[in-house]
Write an enzyme that holds these catalytic residues in place. Structure first.
Site, short mmCIF file in Angstrom:
data_model
loop_
_atom_site.label_atom_id
_atom_site.label_comp_id
_atom_site.label_asym_id
_atom_site.label_seq_id
_atom_site.Cartn_x
_atom_site.Cartn_y
_atom_site.Cartn_z
N ARG A 152 0.82 -1.35 0.07
CA ARG A 152 0.14 -0.23 0.11
C ARG A 152 0.80 1.29 0.04
O ARG A 152 0.56 2.25 -0.79
CB ARG A 152 -0.93 0.08 1.35
CG ARG A 152 -1.99 -1.03 1.40
CD ARG A 152 -2.78 -0.95 2.56
NE ARG A 152 -4.01 -1.71 2.65
CZ ARG A 152 -3.81 -2.86 3.14
NH1 ARG A 152 -2.46 -3.65 3.08
NH2 ARG A 152 -4.75 -3.77 3.14
N VAL A 153 1.76 1.27 0.89
CA VAL A 153 2.69 2.67 1.06
C VAL A 153 3.61 2.72 -0.02
O VAL A 153 3.68 3.92 -0.55
CB VAL A 153 3.35 2.58 2.42
CG1 VAL A 153 4.20 3.87 2.72
CG2 VAL A 153 2.23 2.48 3.67
N ASP A 172 9.76 -6.18 -5.16
CA ASP A 172 8.82 -7.05 -4.22
C ASP A 172 8.42 -8.18 -4.91
O ASP A 172 7.76 -8.30 -5.63
CB ASP A 172 7.51 -6.25 -4.14
CG ASP A 172 6.63 -6.65 -2.78
OD1 ASP A 172 6.73 -7.85 -2.71
OD2 ASP A 172 6.02 -5.83 -1.85
N ALA A 232 10.95 4.83 6.42
CA ALA A 232 9.65 4.95 7.37
C ALA A 232 8.84 3.80 7.38
O ALA A 232 7.57 3.88 7.60
CB ALA A 232 8.63 6.15 6.63
N ALA A 233 9.50 2.73 7.52
CA ALA A 233 8.83 1.36 7.53
C ALA A 233 8.93 0.76 8.85
O ALA A 233 8.58 0.92 9.98
CB ALA A 233 9.22 0.37 6.37
N ARG A 234 10.28 0.13 8.85
CA ARG A 234 10.74 -0.47 10.51
C ARG A 234 12.24 -0.44 10.52
O ARG A 234 12.86 -0.51 9.51
CB ARG A 234 10.31 -1.89 10.36
CG ARG A 234 9.02 -2.24 10.84
CD ARG A 234 8.52 -1.51 12.10
NE ARG A 234 7.19 -1.63 12.58
CZ ARG A 234 6.07 -0.83 12.31
NH1 ARG A 234 6.54 0.39 11.77
NH2 ARG A 234 4.81 -1.02 12.61
N ASP A 258 12.59 7.52 10.03
CA ASP A 258 11.34 7.71 10.99
C ASP A 258 11.27 6.50 11.79
O ASP A 258 10.35 6.69 13.15
CB ASP A 258 10.30 7.80 9.90
CG ASP A 258 8.77 8.09 10.95
OD1 ASP A 258 9.09 9.21 11.87
OD2 ASP A 258 7.77 7.43 10.74
N GLU A 263 12.84 1.43 19.74
CA GLU A 263 12.04 2.82 19.82
C GLU A 263 11.55 3.39 21.37
O GLU A 263 10.95 2.40 21.75
CB GLU A 263 10.89 2.88 18.63
CG GLU A 263 11.50 2.89 17.48
CD GLU A 263 10.39 2.99 16.23
OE1 GLU A 263 9.11 3.09 16.52
OE2 GLU A 263 10.79 2.59 15.25
N HIS A 282 9.12 8.31 14.68
CA HIS A 282 8.02 7.52 14.34
C HIS A 282 6.63 8.24 13.92
O HIS A 282 5.82 7.89 14.62
CB HIS A 282 7.78 6.17 15.17
CG HIS A 282 7.16 5.04 14.32
ND1 HIS A 282 7.53 3.81 14.88
CD2 HIS A 282 6.36 5.00 13.42
CE1 HIS A 282 6.92 2.81 14.07
NE2 HIS A 282 6.12 3.58 13.18
N ALA A 285 2.35 7.61 10.58
CA ALA A 285 1.07 7.59 10.61
C ALA A 285 0.42 8.59 11.62
O ALA A 285 -0.95 8.56 11.90
CB ALA A 285 0.66 6.20 11.27
C1 MLT Z 1 1.92 1.13 11.75
O1 MLT Z 1 2.66 0.06 11.69
O2 MLT Z 1 0.89 1.27 11.51
C2 MLT Z 1 2.93 2.38 11.65
O3 MLT Z 1 4.27 2.28 11.77
C3 MLT Z 1 2.33 3.56 12.38
C4 MLT Z 1 2.52 3.16 13.95
O4 MLT Z 1 3.27 2.33 14.48
O5 MLT Z 1 1.42 3.58 14.74
#
Ligand code: MLT
Length: 323
Positions: A152-153, A172, A232-234, A258, A263, A282, A285
């Protein structure tokens, strides 16, 4: 007897309103709860809604005598012990739809900030300097953007990058070629092909045995000199020490992060002190729109599960055979 939903993380009010409006449901949602408060409340819960603060680990699940469902208000379920949930017959779902645009916009913002040194220039000006030459940047236009993970992202980001005239490639192994063609870009057959061509690399993959620390010294060596990396994933997609070395040597021109392997990041995180690193806590979202959307989706999924035995976005599908 009414069901009880425990919400130990901050859930958006729109989601809480939906729960509170339901009959036969007690909602225990006092705001962010401590670990001790959550452990004390979990035995009464039939359903649990979490964001990322609450760890649904073996210790918590052992006390969750009545728990039937856990819904993650968001995408990543790395704070939930899926195997243990399956063993205990607890269905785990996520709410993946609502934060796609916000996360893609944040990743795109990081990429622009990286290309034009915006945070560094802001800091420099506030400190009294007028450094126009030092912060000469690069255009996104005409550059090759490599998207690792085309869910999606990744796809939402691709659409935005097209408007900036970037050439896009994606890797992917789980996505059919026609989806990429439909969006006007090509999937590359191997991650190496992407690493060799990209001027900017953005990560949108899940952490699996294949992807954990995929940004490491060996793979960085396959990248173009001066490549810029956005995550901005993990955090666990990156070997932080290897990336730090590559940023110091200039092999990697910059990184915008991010997410971190722990964390909040530890004090000795090797990346945070580097001048060519941009970091945010982070926030992918963290918009009003995304939090309302995932809050409502999570609440609706709890109601559907408890009152209609309907389960969507299940992350431990094996459990469904045991219900
Ligand atoms: C998620 O996994 O939905 C995003 O990284 C955002 C979050 O952790 O809130």
């Amino acid at each position: 007897m009414p069901y009880t939903v425990l919400v130990p993380d901050n859930l958006n009010q729109a989601g809480l309103d939906l729960l509170n409006a339901a009959d036969d449901l007690t909602v225990n949602a006092p705001g962010l709860m401590s670990r001790a408060e959550t452990l004390a409340a979990i035995p009464q819960a039939d359903a649990l809604i979490v964001r990322s603060s609450t760890k649904a680990d073996a210790e918590l699940l052992a006390k969750a005598e009545n728990l039937k469902v856990i819904v993650r208000a968001g995408v990543g379920v790395d704070n939930i012990d899926l195997e243990e949930c399956t063993r205990r017959g607890i269905v785990v779902m996520n709410a993946p739809d609502g934060n796609t645009i916000s996360t893609a916009e944040h990743a795109f913002g990081l990429m622009l900030a990286l290309a034009r040194h915006i945070p560094q220039a802001d800091r420099s000006l506030r400190e009294g300097r007028w450094d126009r030459k030092k912060y000469t940047g690069t255009e996104l236009h005409g550059k090759v953007l490599g998207i690792i993970g085309f869910g999606r992202v990744g796809r939402a980001l691709a659409q935005r990058a097209q408007a900036f005239g970037m050439t896009e490639i994606a890797y992917d192994p789980f996505v059919p070629e026609d989806i990429a063609h439909h969006l006007g870009l090509s999937l590359v057959p191997t991650v190496d092909a992407l690493l060799a061509q990209a001027d900017f690399i953005t990560l949108h993959a899940l952490v699996t045995d294949e992807t954990r620390e995929m940004i490491n010294a060996e793979n960085i060596a396959k990248m173009k000199d001066g490549v810029r990396i956005v995550n901005a994933a993990r955090g666990k997609l990156i070997n932080q020490a290897d990336l730090a070395e590559a940023l110091k040597s200039g092999k990697v021109g910059g990184a915008a992060l991010d997410v971190y392997d722990t964390e909040p990041p530890s004090d000795d995180n090797p990346l945070l002190g580097l001048p060519n690193v941009i970091c945010t806590p982070h926030l992918g979202a963290s918009t009003y729109e995304a939090q309302a959307a995932v809050g409502v989706q999570a609440a609706q999924q709890v109601l559907d599960a408890l009152f209609k035995n309907r389960y969507g976005n299940v992350k431990n599908k094996a459990v469904l055979e045991t219900l």
